[in-house]
Design a protein around this motif. Structure first.
Motif, PDB file in Angstrom:
ATOM      1  N   GLN A 177       0.864  -1.172   0.000  1.00 38.03           N
ATOM      2  CA  GLN A 177       0.000   0.000   0.000  1.00 38.03           C
ATOM      3  C   GLN A 177       0.907   1.231   0.000  1.00 38.03           C
ATOM      4  O   GLN A 177       1.977   1.228   0.594  1.00 38.03           O
ATOM      5  N   LYS A 192       0.811   5.793  -0.178  1.00 37.15           N
ATOM      6  CA  LYS A 192       0.026   7.024  -0.150  1.00 37.15           C
ATOM      7  C   LYS A 192       0.968   8.209   0.008  1.00 37.15           C
ATOM      8  O   LYS A 192       2.140   8.065   0.408  1.00 37.15           O
ATOM      9  N   GLY A 243      -3.404  10.980   3.397  1.00 35.86           N
ATOM     10  CA  GLY A 243      -3.709  10.587   2.029  1.00 35.86           C
ATOM     11  C   GLY A 243      -4.409   9.235   1.973  1.00 35.86           C
ATOM     12  O   GLY A 243      -4.336   8.432   2.901  1.00 35.86           O
ATOM     13  N   LYS A 244      -5.096   9.000   0.880  1.00 36.24           N
ATOM     14  CA  LYS A 244      -5.780   7.722   0.688  1.00 36.24           C
ATOM     15  C   LYS A 244      -4.815   6.729   0.070  1.00 36.24           C
ATOM     16  O   LYS A 244      -4.201   6.994  -0.966  1.00 36.24           O
ATOM     17  N   ALA A 245      -4.681   5.566   0.688  1.00 40.82           N
ATOM     18  CA  ALA A 245      -3.721   4.566   0.211  1.00 40.82           C
ATOM     19  C   ALA A 245      -4.258   3.825  -1.004  1.00 40.82           C
ATOM     20  O   ALA A 245      -5.451   3.550  -1.113  1.00 40.82           O
ATOM     21  N   THR A 250      -4.228   8.120  -5.873  1.00 37.97           N
ATOM     22  CA  THR A 250      -2.845   7.852  -5.515  1.00 37.97           C
ATOM     23  C   THR A 250      -2.055   7.323  -6.694  1.00 37.97           C
ATOM     24  O   THR A 250      -0.854   7.622  -6.842  1.00 37.97           O
TER      25      THR A 250
END
Length: 295
Positions: free
Chosen positions: A105, A107, A112-114, A142
């Motif tokens: 993952q 971000k 922030g959105k992963a 992202t």
């Protein structure tokens, strides 16, 4: 930049209450309303902290907290139409990458959105430097940020995670034919699988990769295909933009399989493709446990 390995931390369960006497319990039960039935555990509004004071970020996909550590984009180059090939330093966390098909993952910024990105390099390919390769499609969020990130850009990354492709369950002694289906950026973990050598293509009768993209310009890792074929993997390109349909269509027209008893498959790509291929395989007697995915 050295990076810290990422780990999942489990929070301790609440201590159990001491049992009350039977009469008191009965009286209390009669006074309180029935508790509502919950389908999932409620989330706390406060963010959990690890034992080392690092912030953990819960992810909805599995519900387990994921710890992010500092990483760095080392290289970012155009690989194909709408696809970027990146080398990302994840530090000591690279040691957790043990099976092709695992992902990280990533971000930008703590809030922030992963996004989830399959690893394109083979396990252990650059473990000494803590570097992995990613193939990222430019599609907003992202992914878009990664595609436009300059060399040296800082990014937060998790340790490699996921089950990967369990090819150890389909040894050459039992499985003489392995059919691989990949579409678009789904070729990323397939590249890792082929180049890691764990597929043992040379010891099988037939190993085929049906690789579907819109056009030759959208085909990532095109320069590696000759080496894949030399290693025993026959590559069947399928260009949907040239009227060739999709990989499931190409396979259905001519399966080339006479003995389905020794067949297994590896799938990575669009959901519709995976469902269509799975139906084709199972209808010919391939057991579901021999159809491998990395999620």
């Amino acid at each position: 930049m050295a990076c810290t390995a990422a780990f999942t931390v489990r929070m301790p369960a609440a201590s159990r209450a001491v049992a009350a006497p039977a009469a008191a319990r009965a009286a209390a039960a009669a006074l309180r309303p029935a508790a509502p039935r919950l389908t999932a555990p409620a989330r706390s509004s406060s963010r959990p902290q690890s034992a080392r004071g690092l912030r953990l970020v819960p992810r909805a996909s599995w519900g387990a907290p994921v710890e992010f550590a500092a990483g760095k984009v080392l290289e970012n180059e155009r690989e194909a139409e709408q696809l970027q090939r990146l080398r990302v330093q994840i530090g000591g966390a690279a040691s957790a990458y043990t099976k092709a098909g695992q992902f990280i993952q990533a971000k930008f910024g703590e809030d922030g959105k992963a996004g989830f990105f399959a690893i394109a390099s083979s396990p252990g390919a650059d473990k000494e430097n803590g570097v992995v390769e990613l193939l990222v499609k430019s599609q907003g969020g992202t992914a878009e940020q990664l595609c436009t990130a300059a060399a040296g850009a800082e990014v937060l990354v998790s340790a490699p995670m996921g089950k990967g492709f369990h090819v150890d369950t389909i040894p050459p002694a039992d499985v003489h034919t392995v059919l691989i289906f990949a579409t678009g950026s789904g070729i990323s973990p397939i590249r890792a699988l082929i180049e890691s050598g764990v597929l043992q293509a040379g010891e099988r009768k037939d190993v085929r990769l049906y690789y579907g993209v819109r056009s030759p310009a959208h085909q990532a890792f095109a320069d590696a295909i000759p080496a894949w074929q030399a290693a025993g993997v026959k590559v069947v390109p399928v260009f949907s933009g040239q009227g060739q349909g999709y990989v499931q269509d190409a396979f259905a027209k001519e399966t080339g399989v006479s003995d389905w008893g020794g067949v297994a498959a590896v799938l990575c790509g669009q959901k519709g493709m995976a469902e269509a291929v799975t139906e084709l395989l199972t209808s010919n007697g391939v057991p579901p446990e021999r159809i491998l995915t990395n999620f």
